[in-house]
Design an enzyme around this catalytic site. Structure first.
Site, PDB file in Angstrom:
ATOM      1  N   CYS A 139     -40.674 -15.650-104.507  1.00 48.78           N
ATOM      2  CA  CYS A 139     -41.555 -17.163-104.784  1.00 48.78           C
ATOM      3  C   CYS A 139     -42.563 -17.220-103.733  1.00 48.78           C
ATOM      4  O   CYS A 139     -43.524 -18.120-104.071  1.00 48.78           O
ATOM      5  CB  CYS A 139     -40.564 -18.379-104.839  1.00 48.78           C
ATOM      6  SG  CYS A 139     -39.169 -17.991-105.719  1.00 48.78           S
ATOM      7  N   HIS A 173     -44.470 -24.518-104.151  1.00 45.51           N
ATOM      8  CA  HIS A 173     -43.601 -23.739-105.260  1.00 45.51           C
ATOM      9  C   HIS A 173     -42.706 -24.837-105.942  1.00 45.51           C
ATOM     10  O   HIS A 173     -42.008 -25.487-105.319  1.00 45.51           O
ATOM     11  CB  HIS A 173     -42.982 -22.552-104.586  1.00 45.51           C
ATOM     12  CG  HIS A 173     -41.723 -22.160-105.123  1.00 45.51           C
ATOM     13  ND1 HIS A 173     -42.068 -21.449-106.424  1.00 45.51           N
ATOM     14  CD2 HIS A 173     -40.564 -21.858-104.989  1.00 45.51           C
ATOM     15  CE1 HIS A 173     -41.022 -20.793-106.928  1.00 45.51           C
ATOM     16  NE2 HIS A 173     -39.969 -21.216-106.093  1.00 45.51           N
ATOM     17  N   ASN A 175     -38.672 -22.274-112.665  1.00 45.54           N
ATOM     18  CA  ASN A 175     -39.231 -21.749-111.537  1.00 45.54           C
ATOM     19  C   ASN A 175     -39.569 -20.650-112.054  1.00 45.54           C
ATOM     20  O   ASN A 175     -38.917 -19.641-112.342  1.00 45.54           O
ATOM     21  CB  ASN A 175     -37.911 -21.729-110.707  1.00 45.54           C
ATOM     22  CG  ASN A 175     -38.005 -20.889-109.435  1.00 45.54           C
ATOM     23  OD1 ASN A 175     -39.303 -20.367-109.321  1.00 45.54           O
ATOM     24  ND2 ASN A 175     -37.444 -21.090-108.257  1.00 45.54           N
TER      25      ASN A 175
HETATM   26  C1  LIG Z   1     -28.289 -24.127-108.389  1.00 46.44           C
HETATM   27  C2  LIG Z   1     -28.353 -25.857-108.269  1.00 46.44           C
HETATM   28  C3  LIG Z   1     -29.302 -26.604-109.026  1.00 46.44           C
HETATM   29  C4  LIG Z   1     -26.948 -26.250-108.224  1.00 46.44           C
HETATM   30  O1  LIG Z   1     -26.873 -27.389-107.959  1.00 46.44           O
HETATM   31  P1  LIG Z   1     -25.687 -28.037-107.301  1.00 46.44           P
HETATM   32  O2  LIG Z   1     -25.570 -29.431-107.137  1.00 46.44           O
HETATM   33  O3  LIG Z   1     -25.706 -27.350-105.905  1.00 46.44           O
HETATM   34  O4  LIG Z   1     -24.279 -27.607-108.019  1.00 46.44           O
HETATM   35  P2  LIG Z   1     -23.239 -26.569-107.651  1.00 46.44           P
HETATM   36  O5  LIG Z   1     -23.531 -25.228-107.262  1.00 46.44           O
HETATM   37  O6  LIG Z   1     -22.538 -27.238-106.108  1.00 46.44           O
HETATM   38  O7  LIG Z   1     -21.964 -26.991-108.783  1.00 46.44           O
HETATM   39  C5  LIG Z   1     -21.413 -28.199-108.798  1.00 46.44           C
HETATM   40  C6  LIG Z   1     -20.721 -28.217-110.261  1.00 46.44           C
HETATM   41  O8  LIG Z   1     -21.556 -27.864-111.326  1.00 46.44           O
HETATM   42  C7  LIG Z   1     -21.233 -26.850-111.934  1.00 46.44           C
HETATM   43  N1  LIG Z   1     -22.475 -26.119-112.790  1.00 46.44           N
HETATM   44  C8  LIG Z   1     -23.379 -25.230-111.934  1.00 46.44           C
HETATM   45  N2  LIG Z   1     -24.230 -24.872-112.899  1.00 46.44           N
HETATM   46  C9  LIG Z   1     -24.079 -25.638-114.059  1.00 46.44           C
HETATM   47  C10 LIG Z   1     -24.770 -25.620-115.275  1.00 46.44           C
HETATM   48  N3  LIG Z   1     -25.938 -25.041-115.380  1.00 46.44           N
HETATM   49  N4  LIG Z   1     -24.262 -26.624-115.993  1.00 46.44           N
HETATM   50  C11 LIG Z   1     -23.207 -27.418-115.976  1.00 46.44           C
HETATM   51  N5  LIG Z   1     -22.459 -27.401-114.712  1.00 46.44           N
HETATM   52  C12 LIG Z   1     -22.634 -26.429-113.793  1.00 46.44           C
HETATM   53  C13 LIG Z   1     -20.375 -25.963-111.072  1.00 46.44           C
HETATM   54  O9  LIG Z   1     -19.642 -24.854-111.679  1.00 46.44           O
HETATM   55  C14 LIG Z   1     -19.803 -27.079-110.229  1.00 46.44           C
HETATM   56  O10 LIG Z   1     -18.753 -27.263-110.869  1.00 46.44           O
HETATM   57  P3  LIG Z   1     -17.221 -27.506-110.279  1.00 46.44           P
HETATM   58  O11 LIG Z   1     -17.597 -28.681-109.082  1.00 46.44           O
HETATM   59  O12 LIG Z   1     -16.346 -28.011-111.357  1.00 46.44           O
HETATM   60  O13 LIG Z   1     -17.226 -26.360-109.489  1.00 46.44           O
HETATM   61  C15 LIG Z   1     -28.913 -26.177-106.775  1.00 46.44           C
HETATM   62  O14 LIG Z   1     -28.001 -25.619-105.826  1.00 46.44           O
HETATM   63  C16 LIG Z   1     -30.317 -25.549-106.643  1.00 46.44           C
HETATM   64  O15 LIG Z   1     -31.079 -25.913-107.074  1.00 46.44           O
HETATM   65  N6  LIG Z   1     -30.352 -24.589-105.420  1.00 46.44           N
HETATM   66  C17 LIG Z   1     -31.546 -23.923-105.166  1.00 46.44           C
HETATM   67  C18 LIG Z   1     -31.802 -22.980-106.089  1.00 46.44           C
HETATM   68  C19 LIG Z   1     -33.267 -22.278-105.928  1.00 46.44           C
HETATM   69  O16 LIG Z   1     -34.159 -23.108-106.272  1.00 46.44           O
HETATM   70  N7  LIG Z   1     -33.555 -21.035-105.945  1.00 46.44           N
HETATM   71  C20 LIG Z   1     -34.636 -20.247-105.895  1.00 46.44           C
HETATM   72  C21 LIG Z   1     -35.318 -20.538-104.655  1.00 46.44           C
HETATM   73  S1  LIG Z   1     -37.074 -20.204-104.472  1.00 46.44           S
END
Ligand SMILES: CC(C)(COP(=O)(O)OP(=O)(O)OC[C@H]1O[C@@H](n2cnc3c(N)ncnc32)[C@H](O)[C@@H]1OP(=O)(O)O)[C@@H](O)C(=O)NCCC(=O)NCCS
Length: 346
Positions: A131, A273, A303
């Site tokens: 990215c 970004h 993204n």
């Molecule tokens: C991916 C992201 C949105 C996840 O959000 P989060 O709040 O950290 O969520 P978690 O991974 O802790 O998951 C929380 C719960 O939601 C669930 N979950 C994850 N994705 C889900 C989805 N798409 N829909 C529904 N539930 C979902 C998980 O299974 C978890 O459930 P549990 O508590 O029963 O185990 C977040 O971590 C993020 O944006 N990270 C950065 C990613 C990024 O930008 N990458 C590119 C960088 S350039």
């Protein structure tokens, strides 16, 4: 085989005067036709609009079809940027393509873009910084112009992440979209137009936060948890990336301001970004920028990796919100891990 033509000018004429400027002469974008909404996604994996929108800011993304390559989107974006800059393909000296989803491992996608826009034998190079790619390519283009080696460099950020995400993994497939964005970086007669500050950083020790393994030999060393993903698909530790990105964004922008003796008030727009709306709002809180100075379009595209900063730049340009003399900050972070900033006086 196409003969490499003689230089357009003698080498001494190619050297710029000491105070030559560098400008962004035109921008463009390329999108696939297919739109995938959060509701569409909820029919593919166990997710919902109610979960995705508040956590990411995304409502829809564009997806390339099987026959559409990164270079196809990139070519559309570069052609539009060249038209907006009033250039012909033969005017280009170099094309830089930032991508982590090249059409093929070899050749460089940039070579295919040069061919598709009718600019052979223009120089061509890919940059793979996930990215961060477009910000790195923009900075690289600026260096080629100010060194006097080029007059016009096409910079394109293009990615089709849909081709490498695991469509059964709801934690990653909801985040990404396909697109290309381009800018023509050109020599300017106005020496005050230029990139005033740039910083590119990497930390390869954190590579496993975001990676695409091809086989078991590519996995993190023993002692890590068992691999539950699929080969040739994007593996991401969302929480780790989130924490890293917030810090990288905040530090990158604050360092750029310090180094240039500028304040948030001096900056017309920050062009970040688009990884996650929560990431952006968390990062900006302490930097003192008004919300309307942070450009956001993640709701419409998701993204788009290397394309994302370029899409923002193009939209801002089309909306007439950038004028010569404005200070803008480009900032991005991603796999590698990598992060980068580029502060320009337009
Ligand atoms: C991916 C992201 C949105 C996840 O959000 P989060 O709040 O950290 O969520 P978690 O991974 O802790 O998951 C929380 C719960 O939601 C669930 N979950 C994850 N994705 C889900 C989805 N798409 N829909 C529904 N539930 C979902 C998980 O299974 C978890 O459930 P549990 O508590 O029963 O185990 C977040 O971590 C993020 O944006 N990270 C950065 C990613 C990024 O930008 N990458 C590119 C960088 S350039």
């Amino acid at each position: 085989m196409t003969e490499c033509p003689p230089p357009k000018k003698s080498p001494s004429e190619n050297l710029p005067p000491a105070n030559t400027g560098v400008c962004i002469a035109g921008t463009g974008m390329g999108l696939p036709a297919k739109v995938l909404t959060n509701d569409d996604l909820s029919k593919i994996v166990d997710t919902s609009d109610e979960w995705i929108r508040p956590r990411t800011g995304i409502t829809q993304r564009y997806l390339a079809d099987r026959t559409e390559h990164t270079s196809d989107l990139a070519a559309v974006a570069v052609l539009q940027a060249m038209a907006n800059a009033g250039l012909e393909p033969s005017d280009l000296d170099l094309l830089l393509c930032a991508t982590m989803t090249p059409d093929l491992v070899c050749p460089a996608t940039a070579c295919r873009v040069v061919d598709k826009i009718g600019a052979v034998p223009c120089g061509a190079m890919d940059l793979n910084l996930a990215c961060t790619g477009f910000v790195a390519a923009l900075t690289t283009a600026s260096a080629f112009i100010s060194s006097g080696h080029c007059r016009h460099v096409a910079v394109v950020g293009a990615d089709c992440l849909s081709k490498i995400v695991d469509w059964e993994d709801r934690t990653t497939c909801i985040l990404f979209g396909d697109a290309a964005g381009a800018a023509i970086v050109s020599r300017s007669e106005d020496p005050t137009q230029r990139c005033l500050y740039q910083r590119l950083c990497s930390d390869g020790s954190q590579w496993e936060s975001l990676f695409v393994p091809r086989s078991e030999h590519d996995l993190p060393p023993n002692g890590q948890k068992p691999f539950e993903g699929k080969y040739n698909t994007l593996q991401m530790n969302g929480r780790e990336v989130f924490k890293f990105a917030v810090n990288a964004l905040r530090n990158s922008v604050s360092n750029a301001l310090k180094a240039t003796n500028l304040t948030a008030e001096d900056i017309k727009m920050v062009i970040p970004h688009q990884s996650n709306i929560r990431m952006l709002t968390t990062a900006w809180k302490k930097l003192g920028f008004d919300d309307d100075k942070i450009y956001v379009n993640i709701d419409r595209y998701g993204n788009t990796s290397a394309a994302s900063v370029a899409l923002c730049l193009h939209e801002l340009t089309e909306q007439g919100r950038l004028t010569p003399g404005d200070y803008v900050i480009f900032v991005a972070q991603g796999g590698g891990l990598t992060w980068g900033t580029s502060l320009w006086r337009l």
